[in-house]
Design an enzyme around this catalytic site. Structure first.
Site, PDB file in Angstrom:
ATOM      1  N   ASN A 163       0.924  -1.236  -0.041  1.00 28.37           N
ATOM      2  CA  ASN A 163      -0.200   0.180   0.009  1.00 28.37           C
ATOM      3  C   ASN A 163       0.982   1.269   0.084  1.00 28.37           C
ATOM      4  OD1 ASN A 163       0.579  -0.623   2.812  1.00 28.37           O
ATOM      5  ND2 ASN A 163      -0.979   0.689   3.190  1.00 28.37           N
ATOM      6  N   GLU A 474       7.775   0.810  15.945  1.00 30.05           N
ATOM      7  CA  GLU A 474       8.813   1.353  15.030  1.00 30.05           C
ATOM      8  C   GLU A 474       8.917   2.895  15.344  1.00 30.05           C
ATOM      9  OE1 GLU A 474       7.039   0.115  11.177  1.00 30.05           O
ATOM     10  OE2 GLU A 474       8.433  -1.348  11.078  1.00 30.05           O
TER      11      GLU A 474
HETATM   12  P1  NAD Z   1       0.147  -9.341   3.367  1.00 30.19           P
HETATM   13  O1  NAD Z   1       0.234  -9.674   4.743  1.00 30.19           O
HETATM   14  O2  NAD Z   1      -0.573 -10.133   2.119  1.00 30.19           O
HETATM   15  O3  NAD Z   1       1.687  -9.370   2.644  1.00 30.19           O
HETATM   16  C1  NAD Z   1       2.610  -8.316   3.227  1.00 30.19           C
HETATM   17  C2  NAD Z   1       3.984  -8.703   2.738  1.00 30.19           C
HETATM   18  O4  NAD Z   1       4.454 -10.252   3.485  1.00 30.19           O
HETATM   19  C3  NAD Z   1       4.224  -9.066   1.358  1.00 30.19           C
HETATM   20  O5  NAD Z   1       5.768  -8.624   1.148  1.00 30.19           O
HETATM   21  C4  NAD Z   1       3.915 -10.445   1.247  1.00 30.19           C
HETATM   22  O6  NAD Z   1       4.719 -10.828  -0.059  1.00 30.19           O
HETATM   23  C5  NAD Z   1       4.575 -11.206   2.379  1.00 30.19           C
HETATM   24  N1  NAD Z   1       4.168 -12.333   3.017  1.00 30.19           N
HETATM   25  C6  NAD Z   1       2.841 -12.886   2.568  1.00 30.19           C
HETATM   26  N2  NAD Z   1       2.882 -14.203   3.538  1.00 30.19           N
HETATM   27  C7  NAD Z   1       4.155 -14.304   3.970  1.00 30.19           C
HETATM   28  C8  NAD Z   1       4.760 -15.240   4.635  1.00 30.19           C
HETATM   29  N3  NAD Z   1       3.965 -16.613   4.916  1.00 30.19           N
HETATM   30  N4  NAD Z   1       5.903 -15.207   5.049  1.00 30.19           N
HETATM   31  C9  NAD Z   1       6.682 -14.310   4.974  1.00 30.19           C
HETATM   32  N5  NAD Z   1       6.116 -13.105   4.283  1.00 30.19           N
HETATM   33  C10 NAD Z   1       4.919 -13.063   3.831  1.00 30.19           C
HETATM   34  O7  NAD Z   1      -0.267  -7.991   3.324  1.00 30.19           O
HETATM   35  P2  NAD Z   1      -0.544  -6.913   2.150  1.00 30.19           P
HETATM   36  O8  NAD Z   1      -1.967  -7.214   1.525  1.00 30.19           O
HETATM   37  O9  NAD Z   1       0.705  -6.592   1.309  1.00 30.19           O
HETATM   38  O10 NAD Z   1      -0.989  -5.359   2.804  1.00 30.19           O
HETATM   39  C11 NAD Z   1      -1.988  -5.219   3.329  1.00 30.19           C
HETATM   40  C12 NAD Z   1      -2.039  -5.313   4.960  1.00 30.19           C
HETATM   41  O11 NAD Z   1      -1.060  -4.552   5.471  1.00 30.19           O
HETATM   42  C13 NAD Z   1      -3.298  -4.651   5.519  1.00 30.19           C
HETATM   43  O12 NAD Z   1      -3.774  -5.629   6.412  1.00 30.19           O
HETATM   44  C14 NAD Z   1      -2.635  -3.487   6.288  1.00 30.19           C
HETATM   45  O13 NAD Z   1      -3.509  -2.922   7.302  1.00 30.19           O
HETATM   46  C15 NAD Z   1      -1.404  -3.742   6.598  1.00 30.19           C
HETATM   47  N6  NAD Z   1      -0.591  -2.665   6.886  1.00 30.19           N
HETATM   48  C16 NAD Z   1      -0.215  -2.258   8.219  1.00 30.19           C
HETATM   49  C17 NAD Z   1       0.659  -1.215   8.460  1.00 30.19           C
HETATM   50  C18 NAD Z   1       0.946  -0.831   9.731  1.00 30.19           C
HETATM   51  O14 NAD Z   1       1.859  -0.049  10.071  1.00 30.19           O
HETATM   52  N7  NAD Z   1       0.257  -1.423  10.799  1.00 30.19           N
HETATM   53  C19 NAD Z   1       1.058  -0.441   7.412  1.00 30.19           C
HETATM   54  C20 NAD Z   1       0.629  -0.635   6.086  1.00 30.19           C
HETATM   55  C21 NAD Z   1      -0.110  -1.887   5.784  1.00 30.19           C
END
Ligand code: NAD
Length: 493
Positions: A163, A474
Protein backbone atom coordinates in the site's frame (compact mmCIF):
# COMPACT_ATOMS: atom_id res chain seq x y z
CA UNK A 1 -4.03 -11.99 -1.80
CA UNK A 2 -3.70 -14.55 -4.61
CA UNK A 3 -0.31 -14.64 -6.32
CA UNK A 4 0.00 -13.43 -9.86
CA UNK A 5 0.43 -16.02 -12.55
CA UNK A 6 3.85 -17.32 -13.39
CA UNK A 7 4.09 -16.80 -17.10
CA UNK A 8 6.21 -18.45 -19.72
CA UNK A 9 9.22 -16.21 -20.12
CA UNK A 10 8.67 -14.02 -23.16
CA UNK A 11 11.37 -11.95 -24.84
CA UNK A 12 12.97 -9.80 -22.13
CA UNK A 13 10.76 -6.92 -21.08
CA UNK A 14 12.40 -3.57 -20.83
CA UNK A 15 11.29 -3.17 -17.26
CA UNK A 16 12.50 -6.51 -15.95
CA UNK A 17 13.10 -6.45 -12.25
CA UNK A 18 16.11 -8.19 -10.73
CA UNK A 19 17.12 -9.27 -7.27
CA UNK A 20 19.84 -7.22 -5.63
CA UNK A 21 22.26 -9.61 -3.97
CA UNK A 22 25.84 -8.95 -2.90
CA UNK A 23 25.82 -5.64 -4.76
CA UNK A 24 24.73 -7.12 -8.10
CA UNK A 25 21.42 -7.21 -9.98
CA UNK A 26 20.63 -10.84 -10.80
CA UNK A 27 17.62 -13.00 -11.73
CA UNK A 28 16.18 -15.69 -9.47
CA UNK A 29 18.23 -18.89 -9.34
CA UNK A 30 15.32 -20.76 -10.93
CA UNK A 31 15.11 -18.30 -13.81
CA UNK A 32 11.36 -18.05 -13.16
CA UNK A 33 9.47 -14.76 -13.26
CA UNK A 34 6.14 -13.42 -12.05
CA UNK A 35 3.99 -10.98 -13.96
CA UNK A 36 3.73 -7.42 -12.69
CA UNK A 37 0.46 -5.70 -13.52
CA UNK A 38 -0.27 -1.98 -13.88
CA UNK A 39 -3.53 -1.63 -11.88
CA UNK A 40 -4.68 1.37 -13.94
CA UNK A 41 -4.66 -0.67 -17.16
CA UNK A 42 -4.94 -4.24 -15.90
CA UNK A 43 -2.02 -5.12 -18.20
CA UNK A 44 1.26 -6.88 -17.44
CA UNK A 45 3.96 -4.27 -17.87
CA UNK A 46 7.01 -5.88 -16.26
CA UNK A 47 8.18 -9.04 -14.56
CA UNK A 48 9.85 -9.79 -11.27
CA UNK A 49 11.97 -12.73 -10.12
CA UNK A 50 10.02 -15.60 -8.58
CA UNK A 51 12.64 -16.13 -5.88
CA UNK A 52 12.80 -19.00 -3.43
CA UNK A 53 14.95 -20.42 -0.62
CA UNK A 54 18.03 -20.66 -2.83
CA UNK A 55 17.95 -16.92 -3.56
CA UNK A 56 17.35 -16.14 0.11
CA UNK A 57 20.32 -18.35 1.06
CA UNK A 58 22.54 -16.36 -1.30
CA UNK A 59 21.25 -13.08 0.05
CA UNK A 60 21.76 -14.14 3.67
CA UNK A 61 25.24 -15.39 2.89
CA UNK A 62 26.14 -12.03 1.31
CA UNK A 63 24.62 -10.15 4.25
CA UNK A 64 26.49 -12.30 6.79
CA UNK A 65 29.75 -11.67 4.96
CA UNK A 66 29.14 -7.92 4.89
CA UNK A 67 28.11 -7.69 8.56
CA UNK A 68 31.50 -7.48 10.35
CA UNK A 69 32.74 -4.52 8.31
CA UNK A 70 29.39 -2.68 8.21
CA UNK A 71 28.68 -3.10 11.92
CA UNK A 72 32.16 -1.86 12.86
CA UNK A 73 32.10 1.08 10.45
CA UNK A 74 32.36 4.45 12.12
CA UNK A 75 28.80 5.84 12.50
CA UNK A 76 29.90 9.00 10.69
CA UNK A 77 30.65 6.88 7.63
CA UNK A 78 27.36 5.00 7.89
CA UNK A 79 25.64 8.37 8.21
CA UNK A 80 27.32 9.64 5.06
CA UNK A 81 26.42 6.60 2.93
CA UNK A 82 22.78 6.58 4.06
CA UNK A 83 22.50 10.33 3.48
CA UNK A 84 23.85 9.83 -0.02
CA UNK A 85 21.16 7.23 -0.58
CA UNK A 86 18.57 9.79 0.53
CA UNK A 87 20.11 12.26 -1.93
CA UNK A 88 19.87 9.83 -4.83
CA UNK A 89 16.19 9.19 -4.10
CA UNK A 90 15.55 12.92 -3.84
CA UNK A 91 17.35 13.62 -7.13
CA UNK A 92 15.23 10.97 -8.88
CA UNK A 93 11.95 11.83 -7.17
CA UNK A 94 9.96 12.07 -10.36
CA UNK A 95 11.12 8.71 -11.74
CA UNK A 96 10.46 7.02 -8.39
CA UNK A 97 7.02 8.64 -8.10
CA UNK A 98 5.94 7.61 -11.60
CA UNK A 99 7.16 4.08 -10.96
CA UNK A 100 5.20 3.93 -7.69
CA UNK A 101 2.03 5.16 -9.36
CA UNK A 102 2.37 2.74 -12.28
CA UNK A 103 2.96 -0.19 -9.92
CA UNK A 104 0.36 0.61 -7.27
CA UNK A 105 -2.39 2.62 -8.99
CA UNK A 106 -2.19 5.50 -6.49
CA UNK A 107 -2.42 9.04 -7.80
CA UNK A 108 0.85 10.64 -8.87
CA UNK A 109 0.23 13.64 -6.63
CA UNK A 110 0.39 11.27 -3.63
CA UNK A 111 3.46 9.37 -4.82
CA UNK A 112 5.34 12.59 -5.45
CA UNK A 113 4.23 14.47 -2.33
CA UNK A 114 4.05 11.65 0.24
CA UNK A 115 5.50 8.26 -0.72
CA UNK A 116 8.82 9.18 -2.26
CA UNK A 117 9.61 12.26 -0.11
CA UNK A 118 8.97 10.07 2.91
CA UNK A 119 11.23 7.30 1.58
CA UNK A 120 14.13 9.73 1.29
CA UNK A 121 13.22 11.22 4.68
CA UNK A 122 13.41 7.75 6.24
CA UNK A 123 17.05 7.38 5.16
CA UNK A 124 17.93 10.92 6.13
CA UNK A 125 16.19 10.64 9.50
CA UNK A 126 17.86 7.38 10.55
CA UNK A 127 21.22 8.40 9.07
CA UNK A 128 21.24 11.27 11.56
CA UNK A 129 19.39 9.42 14.35
CA UNK A 130 22.26 6.97 14.73
CA UNK A 131 24.58 9.90 15.44
CA UNK A 132 22.43 10.73 18.47
CA UNK A 133 21.66 7.21 19.64
CA UNK A 134 23.11 6.56 23.10
CA UNK A 135 22.78 3.99 25.85
CA UNK A 136 22.51 4.13 29.63
CA UNK A 137 24.90 3.69 32.52
CA UNK A 138 23.79 2.47 35.96
CA UNK A 139 26.43 3.43 38.51
CA UNK A 140 26.62 1.63 41.89
CA UNK A 141 28.54 4.23 43.96
CA UNK A 142 31.90 3.11 45.40
CA UNK A 143 31.43 -0.35 43.97
CA UNK A 144 30.81 -0.77 40.26
CA UNK A 145 29.40 0.77 37.16
CA UNK A 146 27.07 -0.89 34.68
CA UNK A 147 26.90 0.34 31.17
CA UNK A 148 24.70 -0.89 28.36
CA UNK A 149 26.04 -1.72 24.95
CA UNK A 150 23.53 -1.50 22.11
CA UNK A 151 24.86 -3.87 19.48
CA UNK A 152 23.47 -4.65 16.05
CA UNK A 153 21.85 -8.06 15.70
CA UNK A 154 23.47 -9.34 12.50
CA UNK A 155 21.41 -10.22 9.44
CA UNK A 156 17.82 -9.03 9.74
CA UNK A 157 14.76 -9.51 7.52
CA UNK A 158 12.44 -6.70 6.42
CA UNK A 159 9.13 -7.57 4.74
CA UNK A 160 6.69 -4.92 3.59
CA UNK A 161 3.24 -4.58 1.95
CA UNK A 162 1.96 -2.99 -1.27
CA UNK A 163 0.00 0.00 0.00
CA UNK A 164 2.91 2.38 0.70
CA UNK A 165 5.59 0.43 -1.12
CA UNK A 166 8.84 2.39 -0.89
CA UNK A 167 7.66 4.40 2.12
CA UNK A 168 7.28 1.33 4.34
CA UNK A 169 10.14 -0.66 2.81
CA UNK A 170 12.62 2.10 3.68
CA UNK A 171 10.97 2.73 7.07
CA UNK A 172 12.39 -0.67 8.06
CA UNK A 173 15.58 -0.84 6.03
CA UNK A 174 16.87 2.59 7.09
CA UNK A 175 16.92 1.98 10.89
CA UNK A 176 18.18 -1.58 10.40
CA UNK A 177 21.17 -0.35 8.38
CA UNK A 178 21.77 2.72 10.53
CA UNK A 179 22.02 0.50 13.61
CA UNK A 180 24.75 -1.56 11.89
CA UNK A 181 22.80 -4.60 10.73
CA UNK A 182 22.89 -6.04 7.26
CA UNK A 183 19.54 -6.65 5.61
CA UNK A 184 17.66 -9.11 3.46
CA UNK A 185 14.46 -7.37 2.40
CA UNK A 186 11.42 -8.34 0.39
CA UNK A 187 8.89 -5.87 -1.00
CA UNK A 188 5.37 -6.94 -1.93
CA UNK A 189 5.16 -8.97 -5.12
CA UNK A 190 2.36 -6.60 -6.16
CA UNK A 191 4.56 -3.47 -6.03
CA UNK A 192 8.23 -4.40 -6.60
CA UNK A 193 9.32 -1.61 -8.95
CA UNK A 194 10.49 1.09 -6.54
CA UNK A 195 12.38 -1.50 -4.48
CA UNK A 196 14.20 -2.36 -7.71
CA UNK A 197 14.96 1.33 -8.26
CA UNK A 198 16.19 1.45 -4.66
CA UNK A 199 18.72 -1.30 -5.51
CA UNK A 200 20.12 0.90 -8.26
CA UNK A 201 20.11 3.93 -5.94
CA UNK A 202 22.02 1.93 -3.30
CA UNK A 203 24.67 1.06 -5.89
CA UNK A 204 24.93 4.69 -6.93
CA UNK A 205 25.20 5.83 -3.31
CA UNK A 206 28.11 3.46 -2.69
CA UNK A 207 26.46 1.08 -0.22
CA UNK A 208 28.99 -1.76 0.16
CA UNK A 209 27.97 -5.08 -1.48
CA UNK A 210 25.90 -7.37 0.73
CA UNK A 211 24.88 -4.68 3.23
CA UNK A 212 21.41 -4.48 1.68
CA UNK A 213 19.99 -7.37 -0.32
CA UNK A 214 16.57 -7.23 -1.97
CA UNK A 215 14.88 -10.49 -2.88
CA UNK A 216 11.67 -10.35 -4.94
CA UNK A 217 8.89 -12.88 -5.04
CA UNK A 218 5.88 -14.37 -3.32
CA UNK A 219 5.23 -14.12 0.40
CA UNK A 220 4.69 -17.82 0.98
CA UNK A 221 7.91 -18.66 -0.85
CA UNK A 222 10.58 -15.93 -0.74
CA UNK A 223 9.08 -14.22 2.33
CA UNK A 224 8.74 -17.41 4.30
CA UNK A 225 12.30 -18.43 3.41
CA UNK A 226 13.53 -15.18 5.01
CA UNK A 227 11.46 -15.79 8.14
CA UNK A 228 12.65 -19.40 8.44
CA UNK A 229 16.34 -18.78 7.77
CA UNK A 230 18.44 -19.76 10.79
CA UNK A 231 20.86 -16.86 10.33
CA UNK A 232 18.19 -14.15 10.18
CA UNK A 233 18.07 -12.78 13.71
CA UNK A 234 15.03 -10.51 13.53
CA UNK A 235 12.01 -9.92 11.34
CA UNK A 236 10.43 -6.53 10.88
CA UNK A 237 7.13 -7.15 9.15
CA UNK A 238 4.31 -4.88 8.00
CA UNK A 239 1.24 -6.46 6.45
CA UNK A 240 -1.97 -8.29 7.20
CA UNK A 241 -2.83 -9.65 10.66
CA UNK A 242 -3.20 -13.22 9.38
CA UNK A 243 0.24 -13.11 7.72
CA UNK A 244 1.66 -11.66 10.94
CA UNK A 245 0.23 -14.61 12.83
CA UNK A 246 1.87 -17.08 10.40
CA UNK A 247 5.19 -15.30 10.71
CA UNK A 248 4.99 -15.28 14.51
CA UNK A 249 4.27 -19.00 14.49
CA UNK A 250 7.43 -19.68 12.48
CA UNK A 251 9.73 -17.15 14.09
CA UNK A 252 8.79 -17.44 17.77
CA UNK A 253 10.15 -21.01 18.31
CA UNK A 254 13.43 -19.85 16.77
CA UNK A 255 13.53 -16.97 19.30
CA UNK A 256 13.84 -14.29 16.64
CA UNK A 257 13.10 -10.71 17.50
CA UNK A 258 9.80 -9.74 15.92
CA UNK A 259 8.18 -6.44 15.07
CA UNK A 260 4.71 -6.90 13.61
CA UNK A 261 2.82 -3.92 12.19
CA UNK A 262 -0.54 -5.33 11.19
CA UNK A 263 -4.07 -4.43 10.10
CA UNK A 264 -6.48 -1.87 11.44
CA UNK A 265 -10.14 -0.89 11.61
CA UNK A 266 -9.64 2.62 12.82
CA UNK A 267 -12.41 4.75 14.33
CA UNK A 268 -13.03 8.47 13.84
CA UNK A 269 -14.81 9.82 16.91
CA UNK A 270 -16.47 13.11 16.02
CA UNK A 271 -18.04 15.21 18.78
CA UNK A 272 -20.68 17.88 18.12
CA UNK A 273 -18.41 20.71 19.33
CA UNK A 274 -15.68 20.09 16.72
CA UNK A 275 -14.46 22.55 14.08
CA UNK A 276 -16.88 21.18 11.50
CA UNK A 277 -15.16 22.36 8.31
CA UNK A 278 -11.70 21.20 9.32
CA UNK A 279 -13.14 17.90 10.53
CA UNK A 280 -15.01 17.35 7.27
CA UNK A 281 -11.93 18.10 5.18
CA UNK A 282 -9.69 15.76 7.16
CA UNK A 283 -12.31 13.02 7.50
CA UNK A 284 -12.64 12.87 3.74
CA UNK A 285 -8.85 12.52 3.51
CA UNK A 286 -8.65 9.92 6.27
CA UNK A 287 -11.39 7.90 4.57
CA UNK A 288 -10.27 7.88 0.97
CA UNK A 289 -6.59 8.88 0.67
CA UNK A 290 -4.74 6.24 -1.33
CA UNK A 291 -8.17 4.67 -2.00
CA UNK A 292 -8.55 3.90 1.72
CA UNK A 293 -5.51 1.63 1.40
CA UNK A 294 -3.54 3.15 4.27
CA UNK A 295 -3.40 1.17 7.50
CA UNK A 296 -4.13 4.45 9.32
CA UNK A 297 -7.24 5.36 7.32
CA UNK A 298 -10.36 5.78 9.45
CA UNK A 299 -12.91 3.25 8.26
CA UNK A 300 -15.55 3.59 11.01
CA UNK A 301 -16.91 7.09 11.48
CA UNK A 302 -18.89 7.81 14.66
CA UNK A 303 -20.63 11.19 14.81
CA UNK A 304 -22.38 12.71 17.82
CA UNK A 305 -26.09 12.92 17.19
CA UNK A 306 -26.60 16.74 17.06
CA UNK A 307 -24.39 16.98 13.93
CA UNK A 308 -25.04 13.53 12.46
CA UNK A 309 -27.52 14.59 9.76
CA UNK A 310 -25.44 17.57 8.69
CA UNK A 311 -22.27 15.49 8.60
CA UNK A 312 -23.87 12.70 6.59
CA UNK A 313 -25.26 15.07 4.00
CA UNK A 314 -22.02 17.04 3.56
CA UNK A 315 -19.77 14.01 3.67
CA UNK A 316 -21.74 12.15 1.01
CA UNK A 317 -21.80 15.26 -1.16
CA UNK A 318 -18.01 15.70 -0.89
CA UNK A 319 -17.46 11.99 -1.55
CA UNK A 320 -19.47 12.27 -4.74
CA UNK A 321 -17.20 15.12 -5.91
CA UNK A 322 -14.11 12.90 -5.79
CA UNK A 323 -12.81 12.10 -9.27
CA UNK A 324 -11.76 8.49 -9.88
CA UNK A 325 -9.56 7.84 -12.90
CA UNK A 326 -6.11 7.81 -14.47
CA UNK A 327 -3.67 8.03 -11.54
CA UNK A 328 -1.14 9.92 -13.65
CA UNK A 329 -3.61 12.74 -14.42
CA UNK A 330 -3.34 15.81 -12.20
CA UNK A 331 -7.15 16.13 -12.06
CA UNK A 332 -7.64 12.69 -10.47
CA UNK A 333 -8.36 12.34 -6.74
CA UNK A 334 -8.45 8.55 -6.57
CA UNK A 335 -6.64 6.09 -8.85
CA UNK A 336 -6.99 2.34 -9.20
CA UNK A 337 -7.11 -0.31 -6.48
CA UNK A 338 -3.92 -2.37 -6.39
CA UNK A 339 -5.18 -5.56 -8.07
CA UNK A 340 -8.17 -7.34 -9.54
CA UNK A 341 -8.24 -9.61 -6.47
CA UNK A 342 -8.31 -6.66 -4.13
CA UNK A 343 -11.12 -5.04 -6.10
CA UNK A 344 -13.08 -8.30 -5.79
CA UNK A 345 -12.38 -8.37 -2.05
CA UNK A 346 -13.69 -4.81 -1.63
CA UNK A 347 -16.78 -5.66 -3.68
CA UNK A 348 -17.40 -8.77 -1.59
CA UNK A 349 -17.52 -6.54 1.52
CA UNK A 350 -19.97 -4.19 -0.18
CA UNK A 351 -22.22 -7.18 -0.87
CA UNK A 352 -21.77 -8.39 2.71
CA UNK A 353 -22.72 -4.97 4.06
CA UNK A 354 -26.03 -5.21 2.21
CA UNK A 355 -26.71 -8.68 3.57
CA UNK A 356 -25.95 -7.36 7.06
CA UNK A 357 -28.57 -4.64 6.62
CA UNK A 358 -26.36 -1.70 5.69
CA UNK A 359 -27.70 1.15 3.59
CA UNK A 360 -25.24 2.38 0.97
CA UNK A 361 -25.52 6.17 0.77
CA UNK A 362 -23.18 6.48 -2.18
CA UNK A 363 -20.49 4.71 -4.21
CA UNK A 364 -19.38 1.15 -4.65
CA UNK A 365 -19.88 1.00 -8.42
CA UNK A 366 -17.02 -0.01 -10.71
CA UNK A 367 -15.75 2.87 -12.82
CA UNK A 368 -15.44 1.81 -16.44
CA UNK A 369 -12.88 3.95 -18.24
CA UNK A 370 -12.12 3.95 -21.92
CA UNK A 371 -8.94 3.43 -23.95
CA UNK A 372 -5.84 2.11 -22.21
CA UNK A 373 -7.57 2.28 -18.81
CA UNK A 374 -10.49 0.07 -19.84
CA UNK A 375 -9.07 -2.89 -17.88
CA UNK A 376 -8.13 -0.87 -14.75
CA UNK A 377 -9.34 -1.66 -11.23
CA UNK A 378 -11.43 1.44 -10.49
CA UNK A 379 -14.30 1.80 -8.03
CA UNK A 380 -16.22 4.73 -6.59
CA UNK A 381 -15.72 5.46 -2.87
CA UNK A 382 -18.56 4.09 -0.77
CA UNK A 383 -20.32 5.31 2.39
CA UNK A 384 -22.56 2.93 4.32
CA UNK A 385 -24.82 3.53 7.32
CA UNK A 386 -27.13 1.50 9.49
CA UNK A 387 -24.74 -1.26 10.53
CA UNK A 388 -24.22 -2.42 14.13
CA UNK A 389 -20.74 -2.60 15.60
CA UNK A 390 -20.80 -6.41 15.88
CA UNK A 391 -21.30 -7.11 12.17
CA UNK A 392 -18.41 -8.36 10.03
CA UNK A 393 -18.37 -5.19 7.89
CA UNK A 394 -17.54 -3.23 11.03
CA UNK A 395 -15.19 -5.82 12.51
CA UNK A 396 -13.03 -6.90 9.56
CA UNK A 397 -10.46 -4.86 7.69
CA UNK A 398 -11.63 -4.01 4.15
CA UNK A 399 -8.62 -1.83 3.29
CA UNK A 400 -10.40 -0.04 0.46
CA UNK A 401 -12.51 3.06 -0.25
CA UNK A 402 -15.36 2.02 2.03
CA UNK A 403 -16.42 3.67 5.29
CA UNK A 404 -19.33 3.06 7.62
CA UNK A 405 -20.96 5.87 9.58
CA UNK A 406 -23.12 5.74 12.70
CA UNK A 407 -24.41 8.19 15.32
CA UNK A 408 -23.65 8.15 19.06
CA UNK A 409 -24.96 10.15 22.02
CA UNK A 410 -22.61 10.08 25.00
CA UNK A 411 -18.83 10.04 25.34
CA UNK A 412 -19.05 6.55 26.91
CA UNK A 413 -21.08 5.25 24.02
CA UNK A 414 -18.67 6.75 21.48
CA UNK A 415 -15.69 5.20 23.26
CA UNK A 416 -17.34 1.79 23.44
CA UNK A 417 -17.97 1.90 19.69
CA UNK A 418 -14.44 3.10 18.93
CA UNK A 419 -12.91 0.34 21.08
CA UNK A 420 -15.37 -2.28 19.87
CA UNK A 421 -13.20 -4.28 17.45
CA UNK A 422 -10.27 -6.65 17.74
CA UNK A 423 -7.95 -4.06 16.15
CA UNK A 424 -6.15 -1.14 17.77
CA UNK A 425 -3.89 0.71 15.36
CA UNK A 426 -4.98 4.35 15.28
CA UNK A 427 -7.94 6.56 16.20
CA UNK A 428 -8.94 10.13 15.43
CA UNK A 429 -10.87 12.39 17.80
CA UNK A 430 -12.59 15.64 16.84
CA UNK A 431 -13.60 18.00 19.66
CA UNK A 432 -12.81 21.54 20.86
CA UNK A 433 -13.04 20.40 24.49
CA UNK A 434 -9.45 19.84 25.62
CA UNK A 435 -10.43 17.92 28.76
CA UNK A 436 -12.58 15.52 26.78
CA UNK A 437 -9.92 15.10 24.09
CA UNK A 438 -7.33 14.19 26.70
CA UNK A 439 -9.70 11.88 28.59
CA UNK A 440 -10.80 10.08 25.45
CA UNK A 441 -7.23 9.73 24.12
CA UNK A 442 -6.28 8.05 27.38
CA UNK A 443 -9.06 5.48 27.05
CA UNK A 444 -8.83 4.69 23.35
CA UNK A 445 -7.35 1.25 22.66
CA UNK A 446 -4.95 2.31 19.91
CA UNK A 447 -1.22 2.80 19.43
CA UNK A 448 -1.69 6.20 17.77
CA UNK A 449 -4.33 8.85 18.57
CA UNK A 450 -4.80 11.99 16.50
CA UNK A 451 -6.75 14.88 18.00
CA UNK A 452 -8.21 17.36 15.52
CA UNK A 453 -5.92 16.12 12.74
CA UNK A 454 -4.94 13.03 10.78
CA UNK A 455 -1.62 11.68 9.49
CA UNK A 456 0.44 14.39 11.11
CA UNK A 457 3.66 12.42 11.50
CA UNK A 458 6.85 13.09 13.41
CA UNK A 459 9.39 10.35 12.68
CA UNK A 460 10.70 10.47 16.26
CA UNK A 461 7.43 9.20 17.75
CA UNK A 462 6.63 5.55 18.56
CA UNK A 463 4.54 3.93 15.86
CA UNK A 464 2.56 0.70 16.13
CA UNK A 465 -0.64 -0.98 17.20
CA UNK A 466 -2.25 -2.78 20.11
CA UNK A 467 -4.56 -5.83 20.11
CA UNK A 468 -4.61 -7.52 16.67
CA UNK A 469 -2.87 -4.55 15.07
CA UNK A 470 0.55 -5.72 16.08
CA UNK A 471 3.42 -6.14 18.48
CA UNK A 472 6.32 -3.75 18.90
CA UNK A 473 6.96 -0.16 17.96
CA UNK A 474 8.73 1.44 15.02
CA UNK A 475 9.84 5.05 14.75
CA UNK A 476 12.70 7.07 16.22
CA UNK A 477 14.87 5.41 18.83
CA UNK A 478 12.26 2.64 19.26
CA UNK A 479 13.31 1.31 15.85
CA UNK A 480 17.00 1.57 16.71
CA UNK A 481 16.33 -0.30 19.96
CA UNK A 482 14.50 -3.04 18.05
CA UNK A 483 17.41 -3.44 15.66
CA UNK A 484 19.98 -3.68 18.47
CA UNK A 485 20.50 -6.01 21.41
CA UNK A 486 21.15 -4.53 24.84
CA UNK A 487 24.15 -5.99 26.65
CA UNK A 488 24.92 -4.98 30.22
CA UNK A 489 28.59 -4.70 31.14
CA UNK A 490 29.37 -4.50 34.87
CA UNK A 491 32.78 -3.15 35.93
CA UNK A 492 33.74 -3.48 39.59
CA UNK A 493 36.29 -1.03 40.93
P1 NAD B 1 0.25 -9.27 3.30
O1 NAD B 1 0.30 -9.71 4.72
O2 NAD B 1 -0.49 -10.09 2.33
O3 NAD B 1 1.72 -9.15 2.69
C1 NAD B 1 2.70 -8.30 3.27
C2 NAD B 1 4.08 -8.79 2.87
O4 NAD B 1 4.29 -10.07 3.47
C3 NAD B 1 4.27 -9.00 1.37
O5 NAD B 1 5.59 -8.66 1.02
C4 NAD B 1 4.04 -10.48 1.21
O6 NAD B 1 4.69 -11.02 0.08
C5 NAD B 1 4.65 -11.02 2.49
N1 NAD B 1 4.16 -12.33 2.93
C6 NAD B 1 2.95 -12.88 2.69
N2 NAD B 1 2.89 -14.10 3.26
C7 NAD B 1 4.07 -14.31 3.88
C8 NAD B 1 4.60 -15.37 4.65
N3 NAD B 1 3.90 -16.47 4.90
N4 NAD B 1 5.85 -15.25 5.14
C9 NAD B 1 6.57 -14.13 4.92
N5 NAD B 1 6.12 -13.09 4.18
C10 NAD B 1 4.89 -13.18 3.67
O7 NAD B 1 -0.29 -7.79 3.34
P2 NAD B 1 -0.64 -6.86 2.12
O8 NAD B 1 -1.93 -7.32 1.52
O9 NAD B 1 0.56 -6.70 1.26
O10 NAD B 1 -0.85 -5.44 2.84
C11 NAD B 1 -2.06 -5.02 3.39
C12 NAD B 1 -2.06 -5.20 4.89
O11 NAD B 1 -0.97 -4.50 5.47
C13 NAD B 1 -3.30 -4.62 5.54
O12 NAD B 1 -3.76 -5.52 6.51
C14 NAD B 1 -2.79 -3.35 6.22
O13 NAD B 1 -3.53 -2.92 7.32
C15 NAD B 1 -1.43 -3.77 6.61
N6 NAD B 1 -0.58 -2.61 6.87
C16 NAD B 1 -0.24 -2.32 8.14
C17 NAD B 1 0.54 -1.21 8.42
C18 NAD B 1 0.97 -0.87 9.82
O14 NAD B 1 1.87 -0.06 9.98
N7 NAD B 1 0.36 -1.45 10.85
C19 NAD B 1 0.97 -0.38 7.37
C20 NAD B 1 0.58 -0.72 6.07
C21 NAD B 1 -0.19 -1.83 5.82
Amino acid sequence: MRPRTISQRPAALEKDIKNYINGALIPAASGEYLDNVNPATGQVYSQLPDSGPEDVDRAVEAAAKAFPAWSMLDVQKRYRILSRLADVIEQNLEAFARAETTDNGKVLSLSSSVDIPRAQANFRFFATAILHFASEAHPMPSQAVNYTLRQPLGVVGCISPWNLPLYLFTWKIAPALAAGNTVVAKPSELTPMTAFLLSKAAMEAGLPPGVLNIVHGLGGKAGQAIVEHEQVKAISFTGGTRTGEQIARLAAPKFKKLSLELGGKNPNLIFADCDFDQMLFDTLRSSFSNNGQICLCGSRIYVQRPIYERFTEEFVKRTEFLRVGDPLASTTDMGALVSAQHLEKVESYLALAEVEGGHRLTGGQRVELKGEHAGGFFIRPAVIEGLPIQCRTNQEEIFGPVVTIAPFDTEEEGLALANGTGYGLSATVWTQDLSRATRVAEQLQAGIVWINCWMVRDLRTPFGGVKNSGVGREGGFEALRFFTEAKNVCVKY
